[in-house]
Design a protein around this motif. Sequence first.
Motif, PDB file in Angstrom:
ATOM      1  N   SER A 171     -14.792  19.260   9.258  1.00  0.00           N
ATOM      2  CA  SER A 171     -14.829  17.798   9.251  1.00  0.00           C
ATOM      3  C   SER A 171     -14.190  17.195   8.015  1.00  0.00           C
ATOM      4  CB  SER A 171     -16.274  17.316   9.364  1.00  0.00           C
ATOM      5  OG  SER A 171     -17.036  17.752   8.245  1.00  0.00           O
ATOM      6  N   ARG A 172     -13.920  17.998   6.990  1.00  0.00           N
ATOM      7  CA  ARG A 172     -13.239  17.475   5.806  1.00  0.00           C
ATOM      8  C   ARG A 172     -11.752  17.286   6.039  1.00  0.00           C
ATOM      9  NH1 ARG A 172     -15.281  22.048   1.781  1.00  0.00           N
ATOM     10  NH2 ARG A 172     -14.658  23.213   3.671  1.00  0.00           N
ATOM     11  N   VAL A 173     -11.214  17.858   7.116  1.00  0.00           N
ATOM     12  CA  VAL A 173      -9.791  17.721   7.446  1.00  0.00           C
ATOM     13  C   VAL A 173      -9.618  16.515   8.359  1.00  0.00           C
ATOM     14  CG1 VAL A 173      -7.782  18.833   8.469  1.00  0.00           C
ATOM     15  CG2 VAL A 173      -9.477  20.209   7.246  1.00  0.00           C
ATOM     16  N   PRO A 174      -8.859  15.524   7.955  1.00  0.00           N
ATOM     17  CA  PRO A 174      -8.743  14.299   8.764  1.00  0.00           C
ATOM     18  C   PRO A 174      -8.027  14.545  10.087  1.00  0.00           C
ATOM     19  CG  PRO A 174      -7.991  13.923   6.498  1.00  0.00           C
ATOM     20  CD  PRO A 174      -8.123  15.405   6.681  1.00  0.00           C
ATOM     21  N   ARG A 175      -8.116  13.551  10.939  1.00  0.00           N
ATOM     22  CA  ARG A 175      -7.426  13.565  12.233  1.00  0.00           C
ATOM     23  C   ARG A 175      -5.922  13.408  12.020  1.00  0.00           C
ATOM     24  NH1 ARG A 175      -9.740  10.084  17.067  1.00  0.00           N
ATOM     25  NH2 ARG A 175     -10.851  12.058  17.275  1.00  0.00           N
ATOM     26  N   ASN A 176      -5.153  13.929  12.968  1.00  0.00           N
ATOM     27  CA  ASN A 176      -3.704  13.713  13.039  1.00  0.00           C
ATOM     28  C   ASN A 176      -3.468  12.560  14.021  1.00  0.00           C
ATOM     29  OD1 ASN A 176      -3.077  16.242  11.487  1.00  0.00           O
ATOM     30  ND2 ASN A 176      -4.002  17.188  13.283  1.00  0.00           N
TER      31      ASN A 176
ATOM     32  N   ALA B  59       0.853  -1.189   0.000  1.00  0.00           N
ATOM     33  CA  ALA B  59       0.000   0.000   0.000  1.00  0.00           C
ATOM     34  C   ALA B  59       0.886   1.235   0.000  1.00  0.00           C
ATOM     35  CB  ALA B  59      -0.921   0.016   1.226  1.00  0.00           C
ATOM     36  N   GLY B  60       0.352   2.324  -0.541  1.00  0.00           N
ATOM     37  CA  GLY B  60       1.034   3.598  -0.438  1.00  0.00           C
ATOM     38  C   GLY B  60       1.656   4.078  -1.720  1.00  0.00           C
ATOM     39  N   THR B  61       2.509   5.084  -1.581  1.00  0.00           N
ATOM     40  CA  THR B  61       3.096   5.788  -2.705  1.00  0.00           C
ATOM     41  C   THR B  61       4.075   4.907  -3.476  1.00  0.00           C
ATOM     42  OG1 THR B  61       2.991   7.783  -1.358  1.00  0.00           O
ATOM     43  CG2 THR B  61       4.321   7.890  -3.355  1.00  0.00           C
ATOM     44  N   PRO B  62       3.969   4.840  -4.800  1.00  0.00           N
ATOM     45  CA  PRO B  62       5.005   4.144  -5.575  1.00  0.00           C
ATOM     46  C   PRO B  62       6.361   4.796  -5.349  1.00  0.00           C
ATOM     47  CG  PRO B  62       3.072   4.577  -6.931  1.00  0.00           C
ATOM     48  CD  PRO B  62       2.877   5.332  -5.647  1.00  0.00           C
ATOM     49  N   ARG B  63       7.397   4.003  -5.336  1.00  0.00           N
ATOM     50  CA  ARG B  63       8.735   4.519  -5.073  1.00  0.00           C
ATOM     51  C   ARG B  63       9.097   5.585  -6.097  1.00  0.00           C
ATOM     52  NH1 ARG B  63      11.054  -1.581  -4.017  1.00  0.00           N
ATOM     53  NH2 ARG B  63      10.372  -1.733  -1.855  1.00  0.00           N
ATOM     54  N   GLY B  64       9.622   6.681  -5.601  1.00  0.00           N
ATOM     55  CA  GLY B  64      10.030   7.784  -6.463  1.00  0.00           C
ATOM     56  C   GLY B  64       8.950   8.799  -6.728  1.00  0.00           C
ATOM     57  N   GLN B  65       7.744   8.585  -6.176  1.00  0.00           N
ATOM     58  CA  GLN B  65       6.657   9.536  -6.356  1.00  0.00           C
ATOM     59  C   GLN B  65       6.240  10.103  -5.000  1.00  0.00           C
ATOM     60  OE1 GLN B  65       3.459   8.008  -8.807  1.00  0.00           O
ATOM     61  NE2 GLN B  65       4.868   6.720  -9.991  1.00  0.00           N
ATOM     62  N   ARG B  66       5.363  11.074  -5.020  1.00  0.00           N
ATOM     63  CA  ARG B  66       4.847  11.663  -3.789  1.00  0.00           C
ATOM     64  C   ARG B  66       3.329  11.650  -3.816  1.00  0.00           C
ATOM     65  NH1 ARG B  66       8.445  16.814  -1.740  1.00  0.00           N
ATOM     66  NH2 ARG B  66      10.474  16.117  -2.498  1.00  0.00           N
ATOM     67  N   GLY B  67       2.737  11.678  -2.598  1.00  0.00           N
ATOM     68  CA  GLY B  67       1.293  11.695  -2.484  1.00  0.00           C
ATOM     69  C   GLY B  67       0.714  10.300  -2.395  1.00  0.00           C
ATOM     70  N   GLY B  68      -0.483  10.197  -1.834  1.00  0.00           N
ATOM     71  CA  GLY B  68      -1.120   8.895  -1.680  1.00  0.00           C
ATOM     72  C   GLY B  68      -0.388   7.978  -0.736  1.00  0.00           C
ATOM     73  N   GLN B  69       0.170   8.538   0.330  1.00  0.00           N
ATOM     74  CA  GLN B  69       0.998   7.748   1.239  1.00  0.00           C
ATOM     75  C   GLN B  69       0.182   6.761   2.072  1.00  0.00           C
ATOM     76  OE1 GLN B  69       4.599  10.109   2.935  1.00  0.00           O
ATOM     77  NE2 GLN B  69       2.837  11.481   3.045  1.00  0.00           N
TER      78      GLN B  69
ATOM     79  N   TYR C   7      -3.891   1.628   8.681  1.00  0.00           N
ATOM     80  CA  TYR C   7      -2.796   2.585   8.523  1.00  0.00           C
ATOM     81  C   TYR C   7      -3.333   3.998   8.378  1.00  0.00           C
ATOM     82  CZ  TYR C   7      -4.013   2.249   3.517  1.00  0.00           C
ATOM     83  OH  TYR C   7      -4.674   2.255   2.319  1.00  0.00           O
ATOM     84  N   THR C   8      -2.441   4.968   8.561  1.00  0.00           N
ATOM     85  CA  THR C   8      -2.771   6.376   8.329  1.00  0.00           C
ATOM     86  C   THR C   8      -2.717   6.629   6.827  1.00  0.00           C
ATOM     87  OG1 THR C   8      -1.785   6.958  10.466  1.00  0.00           O
ATOM     88  CG2 THR C   8      -2.212   8.757   8.926  1.00  0.00           C
ATOM     89  N   LYS C   9      -3.869   6.930   6.250  1.00  0.00           N
ATOM     90  CA  LYS C   9      -4.016   7.008   4.800  1.00  0.00           C
ATOM     91  C   LYS C   9      -4.032   8.468   4.335  1.00  0.00           C
ATOM     92  CE  LYS C   9      -7.185   5.672   1.057  1.00  0.00           C
ATOM     93  NZ  LYS C   9      -8.469   4.978   0.765  1.00  0.00           N
TER      94      LYS C   9
ATOM     95  N   LYS D 134       1.946  15.732   6.460  1.00  0.00           N
ATOM     96  CA  LYS D 134       1.411  14.854   5.422  1.00  0.00           C
ATOM     97  C   LYS D 134       1.494  13.369   5.755  1.00  0.00           C
ATOM     98  CE  LYS D 134       2.236  18.052   1.594  1.00  0.00           C
ATOM     99  NZ  LYS D 134       2.873  18.268   0.274  1.00  0.00           N
ATOM    100  N   GLN D 135       2.159  13.010   6.849  1.00  0.00           N
ATOM    101  CA  GLN D 135       2.291  11.584   7.135  1.00  0.00           C
ATOM    102  C   GLN D 135       1.583  11.148   8.412  1.00  0.00           C
ATOM    103  OE1 GLN D 135       6.401  10.501   7.571  1.00  0.00           O
ATOM    104  NE2 GLN D 135       6.795  11.989   9.179  1.00  0.00           N
ATOM    105  N   THR D 136       1.058  12.086   9.182  1.00  0.00           N
ATOM    106  CA  THR D 136       0.261  11.719  10.349  1.00  0.00           C
ATOM    107  C   THR D 136      -1.175  12.203  10.229  1.00  0.00           C
ATOM    108  OG1 THR D 136       0.924  13.713  11.569  1.00  0.00           O
ATOM    109  CG2 THR D 136       2.256  11.743  11.887  1.00  0.00           C
ATOM    110  N   CYS D 137      -1.507  12.909   9.183  1.00  0.00           N
ATOM    111  CA  CYS D 137      -2.871  13.398   8.959  1.00  0.00           C
ATOM    112  C   CYS D 137      -3.520  12.528   7.895  1.00  0.00           C
ATOM    113  CB  CYS D 137      -2.853  14.861   8.515  1.00  0.00           C
ATOM    114  SG  CYS D 137      -4.500  15.555   8.205  1.00  0.00           S
ATOM    115  N   GLY D 138      -4.610  11.876   8.238  1.00  0.00           N
ATOM    116  CA  GLY D 138      -5.242  11.036   7.232  1.00  0.00           C
ATOM    117  C   GLY D 138      -6.404  10.235   7.758  1.00  0.00           C
TER     118      GLY D 138
END
Length: 415
Positions: free
Chosen positions: A157-162, A82-92, A110-112, A121-125
């Motif tokens: 409410s559109r902003v996810p939890r950290n 799951a997660g970001t393809p290597r060498g790309q960003r976003g969709g972690q 997982y934190t999506k 960007k890595q604890t909010c999702g």
Amino acid sequence: MSSRETPAPVEEWMKSRPDITVYIPPEDEYTGDNEHFLVFQAPTGGWLALWTQSSVEGFGDNHLVLARSRDQLQWSEPQVIAGTPRGQRGGQASWGFPVVSRQGRIYVFYTKDVGVYDLDKQTCGAMGVLYSDDDGVTWTHGEDIPIPRNRFDHPDSRVPRNWIVWQKPIRDSRNRLIAGCTQWSSPAVSPPPPAGWYSKDSRCLFIRFDNIDEAPDPQRLAVTWLPSQGEGLAVAYPGRSDLSVAQEPSLVLLPDGRLFCVMRTFTGKIWFTLSDDDGDSWSEPRMLRYRDGGEPVLQPIASCPLYPLDDGRYVLVFHNNDGHVGPYGPQDALYNRHPAYLSIARYVEGAEQPLWFSPPKLFLDNGGQPTGPKGTNEIATYPSLTQWNGKTILWYPDRKYYLLGKIIPAAWLEE
């Protein structure tokens, strides 16, 4: 590079004297950061290792990977699940943790990364989930798990939890699976951190999976967030009663049916709390001591997991300093999370603090030499522990780079 090959440089990955190598990163700019290292048994008896991998923590390319073993000694190459393809960003996909149901279905939560960010960007999702019915060979992505909101979330409410979970769940007194969770408060509703990332307002929550042993599809999972009042467990940042830093709770079940939880703080010590109702409510957190009236257990702002042993004792993994190591201070978390110590705990009936701990014993040391893409010297942060076939093994990241295992001999535990 798998454990069957000869990794290099030998002088670095061998510094902590591991007994097992699970993953030594190749010369690959996208696979150098390896952390949150959770080894667990598959339903048919093999072993799986799940971790978060990226080019470097915080870059934006987190993905979950899984390696396999039949004997805990030889490990396969990791596969991205799951997660970001290597060498790309976003969709972690970040900080995945496994739950194995009694029906044999494996879930990974997982934190999506959903592209809407608050704290970072890595604890909010959202709470993403995937599941497998064939020992993790193939995976199905399920619907995100709803997260109830509290006053520490963003007002929109559109902003996810950290949030993150970093350990495997345990079973409570009623045999339900429960995991500890860190929630960071949204900057929109909390005081500004006075001194960097480590002073961000945060609390400890818990997630109980009520019907997961029935192996339902994700949309039918019953998930309860605790404590029931939704506030979480707080420990004041030094000198700031309006600011809490309480993170990365680690749970064990005591012989009397209570849950015992330790957590990292920014006080230079581990703190603990107790629940006599399976996590619905908790005692006021207190400083952890080696025994009633004893010295406090020192710890920088680093994970401090507590694991049950098969013989009824417990083992604490920690760093035995208050944040001051050589020229470094409490804010220097890249350089004060070493060496790693163990302390053995026994249950003491009737004690104010029901677990009493042995003096700390040095277990892992990498010499304090920074390496890896993050340039850290930490060791045994976000590890896991297994007991199988007569062996107790601590599975640990070394500098969030090498993934290794070290046997804890029974005689060593008795000394």
